[in-house]
Every structure is written in C-alpha cells, then in structure tokens.
Scaffold this motif. Structure first.
Motif, PDB file in Angstrom:
ATOM      1  N   THR A   1      48.574  36.977  49.383  1.00  0.00           N
ATOM      2  CA  THR A   1      49.505  35.849  49.252  1.00  0.00           C
ATOM      3  C   THR A   1      50.861  36.208  49.853  1.00  0.00           C
ATOM      4  O   THR A   1      51.418  35.472  50.670  1.00  0.00           O
ATOM      5  CB  THR A   1      49.713  35.491  47.757  1.00  0.00           C
TER       6      THR A   1
ATOM      7  N   THR B   1      47.537  41.618  47.803  1.00  0.00           N
ATOM      8  CA  THR B   1      48.745  41.446  48.642  1.00  0.00           C
ATOM      9  C   THR B   1      48.598  40.325  49.681  1.00  0.00           C
ATOM     10  O   THR B   1      49.508  40.084  50.471  1.00  0.00           O
ATOM     11  CB  THR B   1      49.239  42.751  49.342  1.00  0.00           C
TER      12      THR B   1
ATOM     13  N   ASN C   1      40.332  35.866  39.467  1.00  0.00           N
ATOM     14  CA  ASN C   1      40.363  34.581  40.158  1.00  0.00           C
ATOM     15  C   ASN C   1      39.595  34.544  41.477  1.00  0.00           C
ATOM     16  O   ASN C   1      39.055  33.504  41.826  1.00  0.00           O
ATOM     17  CB  ASN C   1      41.819  34.184  40.409  1.00  0.00           C
TER      18      ASN C   1
ATOM     19  N   TYR D   1      43.563  32.873  29.521  1.00  0.00           N
ATOM     20  CA  TYR D   1      44.273  34.020  28.935  1.00  0.00           C
ATOM     21  C   TYR D   1      44.428  33.868  27.418  1.00  0.00           C
ATOM     22  O   TYR D   1      45.500  34.112  26.862  1.00  0.00           O
ATOM     23  CB  TYR D   1      45.644  34.193  29.602  1.00  0.00           C
TER      24      TYR D   1
ATOM     25  N   PRO E   1      50.131  31.341  40.369  1.00  0.00           N
ATOM     26  CA  PRO E   1      48.737  31.507  40.801  1.00  0.00           C
ATOM     27  C   PRO E   1      47.714  30.762  39.951  1.00  0.00           C
ATOM     28  O   PRO E   1      46.735  30.245  40.468  1.00  0.00           O
ATOM     29  CB  PRO E   1      48.512  33.013  40.711  1.00  0.00           C
TER      30      PRO E   1
ATOM     31  N   GLU F   1      47.579  40.460  34.784  1.00  0.00           N
ATOM     32  CA  GLU F   1      46.267  40.267  35.418  1.00  0.00           C
ATOM     33  C   GLU F   1      46.424  39.735  36.847  1.00  0.00           C
ATOM     34  O   GLU F   1      47.125  38.746  37.069  1.00  0.00           O
ATOM     35  CB  GLU F   1      45.509  39.265  34.537  1.00  0.00           C
TER      36      GLU F   1
ATOM     37  N   TRP G   1      47.805  41.518  39.316  1.00  0.00           N
ATOM     38  CA  TRP G   1      48.788  42.350  40.022  1.00  0.00           C
ATOM     39  C   TRP G   1      48.314  43.804  40.069  1.00  0.00           C
ATOM     40  O   TRP G   1      47.569  44.251  39.190  1.00  0.00           O
ATOM     41  CB  TRP G   1      50.139  42.329  39.293  1.00  0.00           C
TER      42      TRP G   1
HETATM   43  C1  LIG Z   1      46.462  35.546  38.476  1.00  0.00           C
HETATM   44  C2  LIG Z   1      46.762  36.198  39.784  1.00  0.00           C
HETATM   45  N1  LIG Z   1      48.032  36.413  40.111  1.00  0.00           N
HETATM   46  C3  LIG Z   1      48.366  37.032  41.258  1.00  0.00           C
HETATM   47  C4  LIG Z   1      47.414  37.460  42.155  1.00  0.00           C
HETATM   48  C5  LIG Z   1      47.863  38.182  43.397  1.00  0.00           C
HETATM   49  O1  LIG Z   1      47.528  37.538  44.597  1.00  0.00           O
HETATM   50  P1  LIG Z   1      47.133  38.384  45.877  1.00  0.00           P
HETATM   51  O2  LIG Z   1      45.781  38.976  45.625  1.00  0.00           O
HETATM   52  O3  LIG Z   1      47.079  37.365  46.967  1.00  0.00           O
HETATM   53  O4  LIG Z   1      48.154  39.432  46.077  1.00  0.00           O
HETATM   54  C6  LIG Z   1      46.086  37.269  41.832  1.00  0.00           C
HETATM   55  C7  LIG Z   1      45.038  37.783  42.691  1.00  0.00           C
HETATM   56  O5  LIG Z   1      43.890  37.861  42.338  1.00  0.00           O
HETATM   57  C8  LIG Z   1      45.741  36.617  40.624  1.00  0.00           C
HETATM   58  O6  LIG Z   1      44.466  36.410  40.273  1.00  0.00           O
END
Ligand SMILES: Cc1ncc(COP(=O)(O)O)c(C=O)c1O
Length: 315
Positions: A197, A195, A88, A306, A300, A227, A229
């Motif tokens: 967020t 991490t 993402n 997916y 998210p 995906e 995490w």
């Molecule tokens: C689908 C998805 N979930 C959770 C996260 C986790 O977020 P963060 O990178 O802010 O910890 C991401 C990060 O790329 C993500 O793409």
C-alpha cells in the motif's frame, strides 16, 4: 497480393472471467475526519477501504495479483492459488477465488482468530495451519515448500515479493487520492505490512509532486497487536519493500491505536480496526505539528474481525 490472416489465441475461460469484479474493487470513499480537534487549515482524510468487495484494502492487491498471473499464463484453469496470509489478503483471495472459480490454498499461523478461520472455511479455502511461534514468516516458508513439492498444481502468489501488490496501489489508490482531493494532498501516511500500500501509493504520489511528504508507520515493538503491520527490524523484510520511498519513518504503539479506536468510535462514528486506528493516530500526530496541509491515510478494514480487541475496549 496475399493477406496474412492473424490467428488470435482463443481467450481462456479464466481470462474472460478475470475482469468480472472490476467495478467492485477500489474506488473507496475518502472520509473527512471532522470532530477530532484539528486546526481549521489542516485537513485529515481516510479512505474507507472496507467498502469494497472482500471487505479490506487487500482486495486491490489480491485482485491485481490474480489478474496479472492469469494474463501471464501462470494461473490456469484448475490450478490452486497458494499463499501465506493470516488475514486480509487471504480473505480477499478467498472471496475473489470463489467468485472467479479459482481454488485457494492458504498457509496461516494456528493462532489466527476463529472469526478469520471461519470466514476462510465458509469460502471453501484449503487451510494449512502453521505454528503460532513461527508467525507469518513460518507460514511463508511452508507455502514455498508446498509449491516446490508440486509446482504444476499451484500458482504461488507470494504477496511479499510480488510486484503486482504495489502496482495495484500505484494504479488505483494513488490516482484515486489525487482525484478525490482535487490534486491537493500534502502528506500521505500509512503503516507497513507487505508494504504494498505504502510503496505503490507513495511512488505514484511522488510522480505527481515530489514535495508530497510520505510518512511510513511501524509498530513500536516486535510483539505488537497491530494485525497486518510488520516490525521490520525483527521480521523478514518483504522483497517489495523499498526504503527510499518513505521521507519519514515513525512508530505507533498498540495502546495508542486502541485509544484511537475508542476516539474514532465515540467522536466520528467509525468502528475501525487496530491498524486503521494506528494510521489515524499517526495522521493526528502529524496534524498537530502542521499549521496547514492535507493529510491522507487509509483505513484498511473495519472492526468486525477483531472481536478479541473490541470485547475488551468496548465493555
Ligand atoms: C488490517 C491491515 N492493515 C494494514 C495492512 C498493511 O498493508 P500492506 O500489506 O499493503 O503493507 C494489512 C495488510 O495485510 C492489513 O491486513
């Protein structure tokens, strides 16, 4: 008396453009989970993060990283934005880069899904594929090498070490949650990837009220299907990770997330991604332990990228 003329620097074209998307980033709806057998005095909410420009929570971090780099004069006209991302963040950079006229180079493991590679190619990203076995850790190493070989051509964003990542959430996600719950949130629960967020939102909520409990989630094993995490025991720990932020750390299995994806679809009408479902699984587990409270999490992104999971789950 002599007056001093203040000579202001002419604003660069990039600085002018960099705020163009302000009203399309963040400000996502807070959705109440309504049909999953939650006690009357316990509320569970999730922010629908795919409802913003670029389609995921990562637009917040990517946009802030770009804006801060332009402001510091590190990302200038013609330079490539360079980073490692299999998902993402890369997609967010690609959307924002196209809209602001910033070329984007991304390193990603070759096993990233065809859907993702297709999205990135459509947005004109220069893709450098790295080995499947090396995962995102190797993609990060390759991005660093590319930068070191030609530092004048690239701005290396390094989302895992870049404080703009968590600050985006400190300044937007956290305040939005307080506002949308009328300052009545008791628990915040979310998974850890870079991490950003969890760290940014959590730090902000604690400045409002120390008693708000922060629960961080991780995959239960190294080879997981969540995906976005990271399994912190076996992966590189992101430099922005601060282990003093979480009050509690818990794990979620891929199987539990997949079951929760089905529940969210059938009972709530929400088609959510595996990591969104893992957040919901954690929030529901917590809801069962409480007699009252307001739990907030995030979704998210939705399930649209997916296909390999949804084709199996929703046959
Ligand atoms: C689908 C998805 N979930 C959770 C996260 C986790 O977020 P963060 O990178 O802010 O910890 C991401 C990060 O790329 C993500 O793409």
């Amino acid at each position: 008396m002599k007056t001093l003329d203040i000579i202001s620097q002419p604003e660069s074209p990039l600085t002018k453009k960099s705020t163009k998307l302000d009203s399309f980033v963040g400000n996502t709806p807070l959705y109440p989970i309504q049909n999953l057998d939650i006690k009357e005095d316990v509320k569970v909410f999730a922010k629908l993060e795919w409802q913003q420009f670029g389609g995921s929570v990562k637009t917040r971090a990517a946009y802030r990283i770009i804006q801060d780099a332009i402001e510091r004069g590190e990302l200038t006209e013609g330079k490539h934005l360079l980073d490692a991302s299999s998902g993402n963040t890369g997609i967010a950079y690609a959307h924002i880069g196209a809209a602001l006229g910033i070329p984007v180079t991304l390193c990603l493991p070759e096993n990233a899904s065809e859907e993702r590679k297709q999205i990135l190619r459509s947005l004109d990203v220069n893709l450098k594929l790295t080995s499947r076995a090396g995962g995102t850790d190797e993609a990060q190493e390759v991005a660093k090498e590319i930068y070191e070989q030609n530092p004048s051509q690239y701005y290396y964003a390094d989302q895992y070490s870049n404080p703009s990542n968590w600050k985006a959430h400190y300044d937007t996600t956290g305040p939005e949650i307080l506002d949308q719950t009328n300052y009545d949130v008791t628990h915040f629960i979310a998974g850890l990837g870079t991490t950003g967020t969890f760290t940014g939102t959590g730090r902000f909520l604690k400045t409002y009220k120390q008693e708000i409990e922060l629960i961080a989630l991780q995959p239960d094993i190294a080879m997981h299907g969540l995906e976005g995490w990271k399994h912190l025991e076996t992966a590189h720990t992101p430099a922005i990770f601060d282990d003093s932020v979480a009050d509690v750390m818990q794990t979620v299995s891929t199987e539990e997330a997949h079951e929760t994806m089905k529940l969210a679809a059938q009972k709530e009408g929400l088609l959510i991604s595996p990591s969104s479902a893992a957040n919901l699984a954690g929030a529901l587990r917590l809801a069962r332990q409480l007699e009252e409270g307001t739990i907030v999490t995030l979704f998210p992104d939705d399930s649209s990228k997916y296909g390999e999971v949804t084709n199996q789950l929703f046959k």
